[in-house]
Write a protein that holds these residues in place. Structure first.
Motif, PDB file in Angstrom:
ATOM      1  N   SER A  40       0.821  -1.210   0.000  1.00  0.00           N
ATOM      2  CA  SER A  40       0.000   0.000   0.000  1.00  0.00           C
ATOM      3  C   SER A  40       0.855   1.260   0.000  1.00  0.00           C
ATOM      4  N   GLN A  41       2.104   1.122   0.447  1.00  0.00           N
ATOM      5  CA  GLN A  41       2.973   2.301   0.492  1.00  0.00           C
ATOM      6  C   GLN A  41       4.430   1.860   0.413  1.00  0.00           C
ATOM      7  N   GLY A  53       2.075  -2.901   3.936  1.00  0.00           N
ATOM      8  CA  GLY A  53       1.314  -3.809   3.093  1.00  0.00           C
ATOM      9  C   GLY A  53       0.636  -4.892   3.893  1.00  0.00           C
ATOM     10  N   GLY A  54       0.191  -5.897   3.168  1.00  0.00           N
ATOM     11  CA  GLY A  54      -0.493  -7.020   3.790  1.00  0.00           C
ATOM     12  C   GLY A  54      -0.581  -8.175   2.815  1.00  0.00           C
ATOM     13  N   PHE A  55      -1.218  -9.235   3.271  1.00  0.00           N
ATOM     14  CA  PHE A  55      -1.365 -10.438   2.465  1.00  0.00           C
ATOM     15  C   PHE A  55      -2.790 -10.552   1.956  1.00  0.00           C
ATOM     16  N   ASP A  91      -0.894  -7.894   8.225  1.00  0.00           N
ATOM     17  CA  ASP A  91      -0.385  -6.577   7.838  1.00  0.00           C
ATOM     18  C   ASP A  91       1.053  -6.414   8.305  1.00  0.00           C
ATOM     19  N   PHE A  92       1.817  -5.618   7.557  1.00  0.00           N
ATOM     20  CA  PHE A  92       3.196  -5.374   7.972  1.00  0.00           C
ATOM     21  C   PHE A  92       3.583  -3.931   7.698  1.00  0.00           C
ATOM     22  N   ASN A  93       4.541  -3.472   8.465  1.00  0.00           N
ATOM     23  CA  ASN A  93       5.107  -2.142   8.349  1.00  0.00           C
ATOM     24  C   ASN A  93       6.605  -2.319   8.517  1.00  0.00           C
ATOM     25  N   ILE A  94       7.329  -2.295   7.401  1.00  0.00           N
ATOM     26  CA  ILE A  94       8.763  -2.590   7.402  1.00  0.00           C
ATOM     27  C   ILE A  94       9.543  -1.295   7.251  1.00  0.00           C
ATOM     28  N   SER A  95      10.552  -1.138   8.075  1.00  0.00           N
ATOM     29  CA  SER A  95      11.443   0.012   7.995  1.00  0.00           C
ATOM     30  C   SER A  95      12.878  -0.511   7.946  1.00  0.00           C
TER      31      SER A  95
END
Length: 124
Positions: A40-41, A53-55, A91-95
């Motif tokens: 998503s970003q 993003g997500g699955f 959902d995930f938020n990876i940095s």
């Protein structure tokens, strides 16, 4: 007679624990097919690479990622599990700290190297 029963019970417990361990390892860090991942970003700067993003498959839970870099391209393998993990969602938020320098493209990659999807390009 009791000794045989204790021995049989002990072997049975070891077999069950081993089987649970094998199932757990097989399902804990699977590389997710990039076609099942929705981004998503995606933001890239000189300091950080951020992905949200997500699955699309609601059974998978995010467990992490693996990164590889070559020829100004970053390859990400997203890992997941179908096991019900505490505090884990799809959902995930990876940095990621950008220690790679000038990145021109980012690809999601599956377990098969032919499974590549470009999710970001410096040309965009």
């Amino acid at each position: 007679m009791t000794r045989k029963w204790v021995l049989t019970l002990g072997i049975g417990i070891v077999a069950v624990v081993s089987l649970i361990g094998v199932i757990y390892r097989m399902n804990y860090n699977n590389i997710i097919n990039p076609h099942s991942i929705m981004i998503s970003q995606c933001k890239v700067s000189d300091e950080i690479i951020a992905l949200k993003g997500g699955f699309s498959d609601s059974a998978n839970r995010f467990t992490g990622y693996k990164a590889a870099y070559g020829d100004n391209t970053l390859y990400l393998k997203i890992t997941g599990s179908i096991l019900p993990l505490p505090k884990s969602t799809g959902d995930f938020n990876i940095s990621i700290k950008n220690d790679y320098g000038h990145i021109q493209s980012i690809y999601l990659q599956g377990s098969d190297p032919s499974q590549n999807i470009r999710i970001w390009s410096s040309q965009q």
